[in-house]
Design a protein around this motif. Structure first.
Motif, PDB file in Angstrom:
ATOM      1  N   ARG A 144       0.777  -1.289  -0.013  1.00  0.00           N
ATOM      2  CA  ARG A 144      -0.107   0.062   0.076  1.00  0.00           C
ATOM      3  C   ARG A 144       1.105   1.196  -0.012  1.00  0.00           C
TER       4      ARG A 144
ATOM      5  N   CYS B  27      -2.785   1.262  12.788  1.00  0.00           N
ATOM      6  CA  CYS B  27      -1.471   0.693  12.736  1.00  0.00           C
ATOM      7  C   CYS B  27      -0.452   1.416  13.531  1.00  0.00           C
TER       8      CYS B  27
ATOM      9  N   ASP C 260      -1.810   1.281   6.897  1.00  0.00           N
ATOM     10  CA  ASP C 260      -3.409   1.314   6.708  1.00  0.00           C
ATOM     11  C   ASP C 260      -3.793   2.829   6.325  1.00  0.00           C
TER      12      ASP C 260
END
Ligand code: FES
Length: 254
Positions: free
Chosen positions: A44, A219, A214
């Motif tokens: 990500r 997190c 995230d």
């Protein structure tokens, strides 16, 4: 799946990509970012929303690692699996008076959308963009259009002022009253440039880019210390008061 509408190189290893993402485009405000994942096995990656046009958003990135190199290899018509956003708090947009937006390298990507919003709010906007050399400067024409005045610097003097964006900021502040400053670029550049505005107490914002996972405050990987308190860049930022950020701690974590 999110279709890539257009992609092209705008500097050495720097790409701009327009992605069709209606839910992001319709809600995006200056200063916010998105997180994308190219495919199911992809990591990500957070990127600032650089511009919006209809249902599409523009991201600008440098191909430096596995994921950004993969992203750079994609063509118009290809698809990205996930685009989450807009994330983070928008920039503080109001009538300040005269605002200076300072961009270093790819950090300049964040500035046009902020410049437009500040001008719409009635501010005079001065842009200062810098890079190591002329080949790494981005968005000079676009910044020229969205700012009332634009100054350019390169570390090696290959274009514009020979020196750092911080030097141009120092000269600008000495010449005229400045009410707010945004500094967006590499962390060390933001740390050094923020010292230019500290003595005069000018409101100064930086957009931090710590590691994110995230992007929703779960997190803790993006934590930064601001004004002695732990903040999460993804939900409390990414923009913070430059004079309150613990840049040394941020650089250690990165
Ligand atoms: Fe996980 Fe911010 S990215 S808390």
């Amino acid at each position: 799946m999110y279709k890539i509408e257009k992609t092209d190189a705008i500097a050495d290893k720097v790409y701009q990509m327009w992605v069709n993402a209606p839910h992001v485009a319709r809600n995006a405000q200056a200063g916010q970012f998105l997180i994308f994942r190219i495919d199911e096995n992809g990591e990500r990656i957070p990127l600032t929303i650089s511009a919006v046009n209809g249902d599409s958003v523009r991201i600008i990135f440098m191909a430096v690692g596995k994921t950004t190199t993969h992203l750079a290899s994609l063509k118009a018509g290809d698809h990205i699996l996930d685009v989450a956003g807009p994330l983070g708090k928008p920039s503080e947009i109001k009538k300040f008076g005269t605002c200076v937006l300072v961009g270093g390298g790819v950090g300049t990507a964040c500035l046009p959308i902020i410049a437009r919003a500040l001008r719409n709010a009635g501010n005079r906007v001065i842009g200062i963009i810098g890079a190591r050399n002329a080949g790494l400067l981005i968005l000079e024409d676009e910044m020229g259009e969205v700012c009332d005045e634009l100054q350019v610097s390169t570390d090696d003097g290959s274009r514009g002022f020979h020196g750092f964006a911080a030097d141009l900021l120092k000269q600008t502040i000495a010449k005229e009253p400045v009410n707010a400053v945004w500094i967006i670029g590499p962390t060390i550049m933001m740390k050094v440039t923020a010292e230019v505005t500290r003595p005069a107490g000018i409101r100064t914002f930086v957009s931090l880019n710590p590691i994110m996972v995230d992007g929703t405050g779960m997190c803790g990987s993006c934590r930064v210390t601001v004004g002695g308190e732990t903040r999460f860049a993804c939900v409390d930022g990414p923009e913070f008061d430059a004079h309150q950020v613990d840049f040394n701690g941020l650089m250690q974590r990165m």
